[in-house]
Scaffold this motif. Structure first.
Motif, mmCIF file in Angstrom:
data_model
loop_
_atom_site.group_PDB
_atom_site.id
_atom_site.type_symbol
_atom_site.label_atom_id
_atom_site.label_comp_id
_atom_site.label_asym_id
_atom_site.label_seq_id
_atom_site.Cartn_x
_atom_site.Cartn_y
_atom_site.Cartn_z
ATOM 1 N N THR A 9 -32.640 24.830 -31.370
ATOM 2 C CA THR A 9 -33.516 25.510 -30.411
ATOM 3 C C THR A 9 -32.758 25.837 -29.138
ATOM 4 O O THR A 9 -32.826 26.956 -28.617
ATOM 5 C CB THR A 9 -34.713 24.604 -30.060
ATOM 6 N N THR A 10 -32.012 24.827 -28.630
ATOM 7 C CA THR A 10 -31.238 25.038 -27.405
ATOM 8 C C THR A 10 -30.282 26.213 -27.570
ATOM 9 O O THR A 10 -30.178 27.068 -26.691
ATOM 10 C CB THR A 10 -30.410 23.775 -27.087
ATOM 11 N N LEU A 17 -32.163 29.536 -27.503
ATOM 12 C CA LEU A 17 -32.647 29.849 -26.154
ATOM 13 C C LEU A 17 -31.500 30.294 -25.255
ATOM 14 O O LEU A 17 -31.605 31.285 -24.540
ATOM 15 C CB LEU A 17 -33.339 28.622 -25.549
#
Ligand code: UDP
Ligand code: MG
Length: 314
Positions: free
Chosen positions: A261-262, A265
């Protein structure tokens, strides 16, 4: 006595010309101020220029010209300044939203030795709240970026011949009259005025037009948006260092997490900011391209018979 030139940009102002000319003539004659009225029709699609011609035939002190197409109010103002023969010059709107009476106070202040007399809005009249809000924000931003106090300022001002000559000698195409008169310096003073209701017709500004105008003026007067790019870069560098150390520590202590996810993003955010920065730089590049092409700021289509280009004579 000293000659006053009044420069009046007019875009589709057919119903206003006659009235505006009559009001100004009446006022200036009554005060015995020698004047000339310069109507600059900015590529109007209605009969604005025919109305100007009719006025010019009645009074030789009323002159005008028409652009070959719409070049914008800035261009109209600068065309007017170039044609002006006066010892001082007032720029005002054609719809009488700038009260003609204020011209007298401006002229008197000029006689006392002031070289720039700024018209400052005492109120913003009955403008729409969206317009008030965006105009307020725009000027706050612009004042911050250019370090000149510009809130409530307008194109309504009187400038001395010295200032006119300076503005006429500027080589650039992307001008911003409102801020440039500050920029030239000289002895200046402000006069407050109440914004009037438009006499006839309706406003030419659309929201998209205003946004474009705001952006083009900020960039023509300030390179702050470019520094914003640098600022964002620094912020990101700091974040990168912190995140980098954290990631490495986790990796070497064998607790590296999946963190997909990081990654997504971060890619999206950096991508977004990069593209925005490119956009800002591209905008300046386009401006430079515009200047380099060195095309005229406006093209004159027609002139009234009593109008002559002051520079063609010498
Ligand atoms: N104007 C112009 N060219 C344009 C748009 C406007 O010369 O492309 C002139 C218009 O005729 C008027 C002045 O600029 O004399 C102010 O325009 P307007 O009254 O429509 O704007 P507002 O007063 O609503 O800000
Ligand atoms: Mg108006």
């Amino acid at each position: 006595m000293a000659l006053l030139s009044v420069v009046i940009p007019a875009y589709n102002e057919e119903p206003n010309i006659q009235n505006t000319a009559a009001v100004l003539t009446g006022l200036l004659q009554q005060e015995r101020i020698p004047y000339e009225l310069l109507f600059i029709s900015d590529g109007s699609k209605d009969r604005t220029f025919e109305m100007i011609q009719a006025e010019a035939q009645k009074d030789s002190r009323i002159k005008g010209l028409e652009f070959s197409r719409n070049f914008g109010k800035e261009a109209a103002i600068f065309a007017g300044l170039r044609m002006a023969a006066g010892d001082c010059c007032v720029v005002m709107d054609c719809d009488l939203q700038h009260p003609p009476q204020t011209i007298l106070s401006m002229y008197r202040l000029w006689e006392q030795g002031y070289e720039v007399v700024e018209g400052v809005k005492a109120n913003r009249g009955r403008e729409k709240w969206t317009y008030k809000l965006s105009a307020g924000l725009f000027y706050k931003l612009l004042s911050r970026m250019t370090h000149v106090q510009m809130a409530d300022s307008s194109d309504f001002k009187l400038i001395d011949r010295k200032v006119i000559d300076v503005l006429n000698s500027l080589p650039e195409r992307n001008t911003f009259f409102r801020a440039l008169s500050f920029w030239t310096g000289f002895r200046s003073v402000a006069v407050e005025y109440e914004v009037q209701e438009r006499a006839y017709g309706k406003s030419k500004w659309s929201v998209s037009g205003l946004v474009k105008y705001a952006f083009s003026n900020i960039t023509s007067f300030s390179s702050a948006p470019l520094q914003l790019v640098t600022g964002l870069g620094i912020v990101f560098l700091v974040i990168a260092v912190v995140l980098g150390i954290q990631t490495l520590v986790k990796y070497f202590t064998h607790q590296a997490v999946e963190g997909f996810t990081t990654v997504i993003l971060l890619i999206l955010i950096t991508g977004g900011i990069l593209m925005m920065s490119l956009g800002i730089m591209g905008y300046y590049l386009a401006k430079i391209y515009d200047e380099v092409k060195d095309r005229p700021r406006y093209i004159i289509g027609r002139m009234t018979e009593n109008m002559k280009d002051p520079e063609e004579k010498d």
